[in-house]
Design an enzyme around this catalytic site. Structure first.
Site, mmCIF file in Angstrom:
data_model
loop_
_atom_site.group_PDB
_atom_site.id
_atom_site.type_symbol
_atom_site.label_atom_id
_atom_site.label_comp_id
_atom_site.label_asym_id
_atom_site.label_seq_id
_atom_site.Cartn_x
_atom_site.Cartn_y
_atom_site.Cartn_z
ATOM 1 N N LYS A 160 0.834 -1.213 0.000
ATOM 2 C CA LYS A 160 0.000 0.000 0.000
ATOM 3 C C LYS A 160 0.863 1.256 0.000
ATOM 4 O O LYS A 160 0.627 2.186 -0.761
ATOM 5 C CB LYS A 160 -0.908 0.057 1.240
ATOM 6 C CG LYS A 160 -1.866 -1.100 1.402
ATOM 7 C CD LYS A 160 -2.814 -0.884 2.577
ATOM 8 C CE LYS A 160 -2.144 -0.800 3.934
ATOM 9 N NZ LYS A 160 -1.567 -2.050 4.430
ATOM 10 N N ARG A 178 -9.758 0.683 8.630
ATOM 11 C CA ARG A 178 -9.361 -0.722 8.832
ATOM 12 C C ARG A 178 -10.397 -1.504 9.606
ATOM 13 O O ARG A 178 -10.202 -2.694 9.865
ATOM 14 C CB ARG A 178 -8.071 -0.794 9.649
ATOM 15 C CG ARG A 178 -6.891 -0.344 8.881
ATOM 16 C CD ARG A 178 -5.643 -0.797 9.588
ATOM 17 N NE ARG A 178 -4.569 0.041 9.164
ATOM 18 C CZ ARG A 178 -3.308 -0.333 9.103
ATOM 19 N NH1 ARG A 178 -2.959 -1.529 9.482
ATOM 20 N NH2 ARG A 178 -2.394 0.485 8.700
ATOM 21 N N ARG A 195 11.981 -5.811 5.808
ATOM 22 C CA ARG A 195 11.720 -4.416 5.433
ATOM 23 C C ARG A 195 12.591 -3.423 6.198
ATOM 24 O O ARG A 195 12.821 -3.554 7.395
ATOM 25 C CB ARG A 195 10.243 -4.092 5.702
ATOM 26 C CG ARG A 195 9.884 -2.648 5.407
ATOM 27 C CD ARG A 195 8.425 -2.466 5.167
ATOM 28 N NE ARG A 195 7.618 -2.524 6.380
ATOM 29 C CZ ARG A 195 6.304 -2.295 6.392
ATOM 30 N NH1 ARG A 195 5.674 -2.016 5.280
ATOM 31 N NH2 ARG A 195 5.638 -2.374 7.521
ATOM 32 N N ARG A 232 11.224 -1.018 11.524
ATOM 33 C CA ARG A 232 10.139 -0.545 12.389
ATOM 34 C C ARG A 232 9.979 -1.484 13.580
ATOM 35 O O ARG A 232 10.096 -2.700 13.429
ATOM 36 C CB ARG A 232 8.830 -0.507 11.589
ATOM 37 C CG ARG A 232 8.620 0.811 10.893
ATOM 38 C CD ARG A 232 7.432 0.807 9.984
ATOM 39 N NE ARG A 232 6.273 0.068 10.458
ATOM 40 C CZ ARG A 232 5.138 -0.024 9.778
ATOM 41 N NH1 ARG A 232 5.027 0.573 8.602
ATOM 42 N NH2 ARG A 232 4.118 -0.715 10.246
ATOM 43 N N ARG A 278 -0.231 -8.726 13.689
ATOM 44 C CA ARG A 278 -0.808 -7.760 12.740
ATOM 45 C C ARG A 278 -1.572 -8.471 11.616
ATOM 46 O O ARG A 278 -2.631 -8.018 11.200
ATOM 47 C CB ARG A 278 0.298 -6.878 12.164
ATOM 48 C CG ARG A 278 0.738 -5.805 13.165
ATOM 49 C CD ARG A 278 2.115 -5.272 12.866
ATOM 50 N NE ARG A 278 2.219 -4.591 11.611
ATOM 51 C CZ ARG A 278 3.324 -4.553 10.859
ATOM 52 N NH1 ARG A 278 4.410 -5.183 11.266
ATOM 53 N NH2 ARG A 278 3.337 -3.895 9.733
HETATM 54 P P1 ADP Z 1 1.053 -1.724 8.247
HETATM 55 O O1 ADP Z 1 0.091 -1.511 7.089
HETATM 56 O O2 ADP Z 1 2.323 -2.350 7.808
HETATM 57 O O3 ADP Z 1 0.422 -2.384 9.438
HETATM 58 P P2 ADP Z 1 0.898 1.082 9.076
HETATM 59 O O4 ADP Z 1 2.022 2.015 9.112
HETATM 60 O O5 ADP Z 1 -0.223 1.378 8.147
HETATM 61 O O6 ADP Z 1 1.549 -0.324 8.758
HETATM 62 O O7 ADP Z 1 0.269 0.925 10.546
HETATM 63 C C1 ADP Z 1 1.071 0.660 11.671
HETATM 64 C C2 ADP Z 1 0.215 0.553 12.920
HETATM 65 O O8 ADP Z 1 -0.476 1.800 13.143
HETATM 66 C C3 ADP Z 1 -0.895 -0.480 12.910
HETATM 67 O O9 ADP Z 1 -0.427 -1.779 13.241
HETATM 68 C C4 ADP Z 1 -1.843 0.102 13.983
HETATM 69 O O10 ADP Z 1 -1.332 -0.119 15.277
HETATM 70 C C5 ADP Z 1 -1.760 1.578 13.721
HETATM 71 N N1 ADP Z 1 -2.795 2.009 12.738
HETATM 72 C C6 ADP Z 1 -2.561 2.530 11.498
HETATM 73 N N2 ADP Z 1 -3.722 2.782 10.864
HETATM 74 C C7 ADP Z 1 -4.719 2.418 11.731
HETATM 75 C C8 ADP Z 1 -6.152 2.409 11.658
HETATM 76 N N3 ADP Z 1 -6.801 2.844 10.564
HETATM 77 N N4 ADP Z 1 -6.829 1.963 12.732
HETATM 78 C C9 ADP Z 1 -6.212 1.550 13.836
HETATM 79 N N5 ADP Z 1 -4.882 1.489 13.969
HETATM 80 C C10 ADP Z 1 -4.122 1.930 12.930
#
Ligand code: ADP
Length: 213
Positions: free
Chosen positions: A13, A86, A125, A158, A169
């Site tokens: 993404k 999400r 990553r 990360r 996750r």
């Molecule tokens: P990835 O897609 O690899 O999980 P992101 O950077 O998009 O990485 O998200 C990292 C973390 O941030 C998630 O595991 C969650 O804890 C939090 N997060 C991000 N977007 C949301 C969301 N829309 N709702 C709830 N938590 C979120």
């Protein structure tokens, strides 16, 4: 046009958002990046989000929705929603927030990638501390070890890209985010794209074709 990207962690993404921003004039709204910058700046919101993120869990909907609502006051068109919504609650809330400003989600791209590929991508990553571009220790090495090709920022792993956190996750994604696929299918907005064996460039070309851009 507002576009939403749905896909598991590691599905690409972020990389696709970068390309849509650089080459097609979109702006990325990444809730993950917004949370990380709040954590780095030690804001109240960052403090609230940190614990959940470190465990690989979702930040509660009220916190996440509130943050997006603030963002949408500054910009609400030509956006790529990356990592938001999400949960079903977030998706319903987003529809309402956009309706209030006469906007909507136009297309939802569902990036389908197998779990074994996701695990490999995430465990290898590296991300630039400054611009957040992604690299991989084997498949997408930077020109110089440990340094971003674009801004020479330090490449880091990360904290949530450790195998135990990754498994959580992926599970949370399957439980809470997969139902959104049906939600957007019913709204007639879903475009499914196979993200398994394509380079970022090939994937981008496939997306542009689907979007008619
Ligand atoms: P990835 O897609 O690899 O999980 P992101 O950077 O998009 O990485 O998200 C990292 C973390 O941030 C998630 O595991 C969650 O804890 C939090 N997060 C991000 N977007 C949301 C969301 N829309 N709702 C709830 N938590 C979120």
């Amino acid at each position: 046009m507002n576009i939403l990207l749905i896909g598991a962690p590691g599905s690409g993404k972020g990389t696709e958002s970068e390309l849509l921003c650089e080459q097609n004039g979109f702006t990325q709204l990444s809730t993950g990046d917004l949370f990380r910058s709040n954590i780095a700046n030690k804001t109240q919101l960052g403090l609230e989000a940190k614990n959940f993120m470190e465990q690989g869990l979702y930040v509660p909907d009220n916190i996440t929705n509130g943050m997006v609502k603030e963002y949408l006051k500054t910009k609400n068109s030509n956006l790529i929603f990356d990592g938001y919504p999400r949960t079903l609650d977030q998706a319903i809330e987003l529809d309402k927030m956009l309706l209030e400003v006469n906007k909507k989600i136009d297309h939802v791209i569902y990036i389908d990638v197998n779990d074994s590929i996701l695990l490999n991508r995430l465990t290898g990553r590296l991300v630039c501390e400054i611009c957040k571009r992604s690299y991989h220790i084997v498949n997408r090495k930077p020109l110089n070890d440990g340094v971003c090709d674009f801004d020479y920022g330090k490449l880091i792993t990360r904290p949530d890209d450790q195998e135990d956190k990754i498994k959580v996750r992926l599970q949370v994604y399957n439980d809470q985010t997969k139902p959104l696929i049906d939600f957007y299918l019913q709204q007639n907005k879903l475009i499914k794209v196979d993200g398994n064996n394509k380079t970022p460039k090939e994937f981008h070309t496939a997306i542009l074709k689907e979007l008619g851009l």
